[in-house]
Every structure is written in structure tokens, then in C-alpha cells.
Design a protein around this motif. Structure first.
Motif, short mmCIF file in Angstrom:
data_model
loop_
_atom_site.label_atom_id
_atom_site.label_comp_id
_atom_site.label_asym_id
_atom_site.label_seq_id
_atom_site.Cartn_x
_atom_site.Cartn_y
_atom_site.Cartn_z
N ALA A 4 49.15 44.41 12.25
CA ALA A 4 49.92 43.55 13.14
C ALA A 4 49.59 42.08 12.89
O ALA A 4 50.47 41.22 12.85
N HIS A 192 53.06 45.33 26.72
CA HIS A 192 53.45 44.79 25.40
C HIS A 192 53.96 45.91 24.48
O HIS A 192 54.95 45.76 23.79
N GLN A 193 53.22 47.02 24.52
CA GLN A 193 53.62 48.15 23.67
C GLN A 193 54.98 48.70 24.10
O GLN A 193 55.82 49.03 23.27
N ARG A 196 57.62 46.34 22.81
CA ARG A 196 57.85 46.47 21.37
C ARG A 196 58.53 47.80 21.03
O ARG A 196 59.39 47.85 20.15
N ARG A 208 58.69 44.51 14.86
CA ARG A 208 57.32 44.28 14.37
C ARG A 208 57.04 42.80 14.12
O ARG A 208 55.90 42.38 14.01
N ASP A 231 49.28 44.80 20.35
CA ASP A 231 50.60 44.20 20.60
C ASP A 231 50.54 42.87 21.33
O ASP A 231 51.56 42.37 21.79
#
Ligand code: PGA
Length: 261
Positions: A4, A192-193, A196, A208, A231
Motif C-alpha cells: 500500500a 477505511h477498509q 476501499r 488502490r 488503509d
């Protein structure tokens, strides 16, 4: 360094809110001139009030980005008291906050208005930082994900994935802003995950690439843990951006992480 991190540079963004003065700007810019390294593997930005933008732009170190805290959803014309995206770009701004919770609550900005502001920013080559987040009541009633997604989806519906990805997202749970109560790194990562993964369902490659900042009582002592989450791509900092010492303490954590320490 995680995969990431290779894809997304951390961003440390200081939201000064309605604080500052000409002297404050001079002192803060002098301190950042000395303390920010010339070459950085992460990004740093400050968001002063409209009237201090010009001084910041004149006095800032070259590597420091500068943004406004708000902009008009209109192009120009009879809109007393507002500032357009074109004016911000003309002044030399790089970025602009849109939909901060204080504006959503105190100025009743709707998801639709926020989306129009986001589009204005993109159309004038400003990087919008779209702030989203749930209130305490919404969290307690299990609506955090839905609220956050509705806020993002309103923008997505207007501008599409490509343009959304030209901006930055900032997850700021309202209950953690200015309260001293920080979301735990796990609580932040969970949202956050979720964001995303919702975006990845539309376009994985773009998802991404999008940076998602965390905001809400972020400080030097918790920045490392928060920014280490897979994330979480940096922070939107209120209170702790108002002294060079506190702000640099957060920047140092971003620096360590960016160098894989
Ligand atoms: P805080 O503010 O760091 O003072 O909680 C964050 C923000 O509102 O952007």
C-alpha cells in the motif's frame, strides 16, 4: 514497506480552522522552512483561513502544499461572501477541503452541495479533500458505514471514479473531532477498509490508488499507530497542527513510516 505504501504516499494535512494571524503565519512558515526536509517521501499540507492563504503561499517552503478550507459550488457571480475554485487556483492553492463536518453541521451543507464543490475543485485542478464521517448517535445505532458511504456516493454519482480518485478522502468520525477522543487504529482501519472495498467493487485499480486520511484528535503520540494501518494514508489534523512542534511530531511519524522504519 507495505505494498500500500508503495502505491500511496502518506499525507499529513493541517486544518487550521478559524485560527491564526499574520504573525502566526510568519512564525509557522519560518519553523516549517527550517524543519521540513527538502526532499520528502510523504506529503505535507496546511489549510489556513481564506485571508491567510496568500501569506502562506508567499512564505511557505516549496515542498509544503497549501489549501483552502472551503470553496463555492458556483463558478462566479452574485454570491456575496463566497470564494470560487478559480480564485483559489489563481492564488496558487494546491488543494481544498470539501464537506468538513463543521460545515456540514454548522452550515448545513448537504451531500449534494459537497459533491458540487468537489467537482468545482477538480475542474480547476485543485485537489479536493473530501471529508466524511458519522456522528456518535449514528455510530451507536450501527449506521457508520451507511452514512460514510452515502457521503462518498453522492460525490461518486456526480463525478465518477476517475475524478473521485483525483481527490483525497478523509474519514473523520465526528465524535473524535476536537474531543481528545481518537478512534482506535482498529476502528479507523475498519472504516477505511470498508470504504476501499466499496470502491474496489467499482474499480479495483483506482481504489488502490485513492488516499484515505484519518482525522479526529490525531497527534504525535498516536499518528504512528494510525498511519501504520494498511488503509490509513495519513491524517487530517486540527488541534495538533497549530504549533510547529506538535505538527512536526506527526510529520516525523509519517517520515519514519515512509522510510519503512
Ligand atoms: P482535531 O480536528 O484534530 O482537532 O480533532 C480534526 C479536523 O477537524 O480536521
Amino acid at each position: 514497506m507495505s505494498e500500500a505504501m508503495l502505491e500511496r504516499r502518506l499525507l499529513v494535512a493541517g486544518n487550521w480552522k478559524m485560527h491564526g494571524s499574520k504573525i502566526f503565519v510568519q512564525e509557522m512558515m519560518a519553523a516549517l522552512q527550517t524543519e521540513l526536509p527538502a526532499a520528502m517521501a510523504y506529503d505535507v499540507a496546511v489549510f489556513p483561513t481564506y485571508i491567510h492563504l496568500y501569506d502562506v503561499i508567499q512564505q511557505k517552503p516549496a515542498q509544503l502544499l497549501c489549501g483552502a478550507q472551503n470553496l463555492s459550488e458556483h463558478d462566479d457571480g452574485a454570491v456575496t461572501g463566497e470564494v470560487s475554485a478559480a480564485m483559489l487556483a489563481d492564488l496558487g492553492c494546491d488543494m481544498v477541503l470539501v464537506g468538513h463536518s463543521e460545515r456540514r453541521v454548522m452550515h448545513r451543507e448537504s451531500n449534494e452541495e459537497v459533491a458540487l464543490k468537489f467537482r468545482q475543485a477538480i475542474q480547476h485542478q485543485l485537489t479536493p479533500v473530501l471529508c466524511v464521517g458519522e456522528s456518535l448517535v449514528e455510530r451507536q445505532s450501527g449506521q457508520a458505514f451507511d452514512v460514510v458511504w452515502a457521503q462518498i456516493n453522492a460525490v461518486l454519482g456526480l463525478v465518477g471514479m476517475e475524478q473521485l480518485a483525483q481527490g483525497v478522502l478523509a474519514y473523520e468520525p465526528v465524535w473524535a473531532i476536537g474531543t481528545g477522543e481518537t478512534a482506535t487504529a482498529e476502528q479507523a482501519q475498519e472504516v477505511h477498509q470498508y470504504i476501499r472495498s466499496q470502491l474496489a467493487a467499482i474499480d479495483d485499480t483506482i481504489a488502490r490508488r485513492i488516499r484515505i486520511l484519518y482525522g479526529g484528535s490525531c497527534k504525535g503520540s498516536n499518528a504512528f499507530e494510525l498511519f501504520s494501518m494498511p488503509d490509513v494514508d495519513g491524517g487530517l489534523i486540527g488541534g495538533a497542527s497549530l504549533t510547529a512542534q506538535d505538527f512536526m511530531a506527526i510529520c516525523h511519524q509519517a517520515d519514519k513510516l515512509s522510510q519503512g522504519v
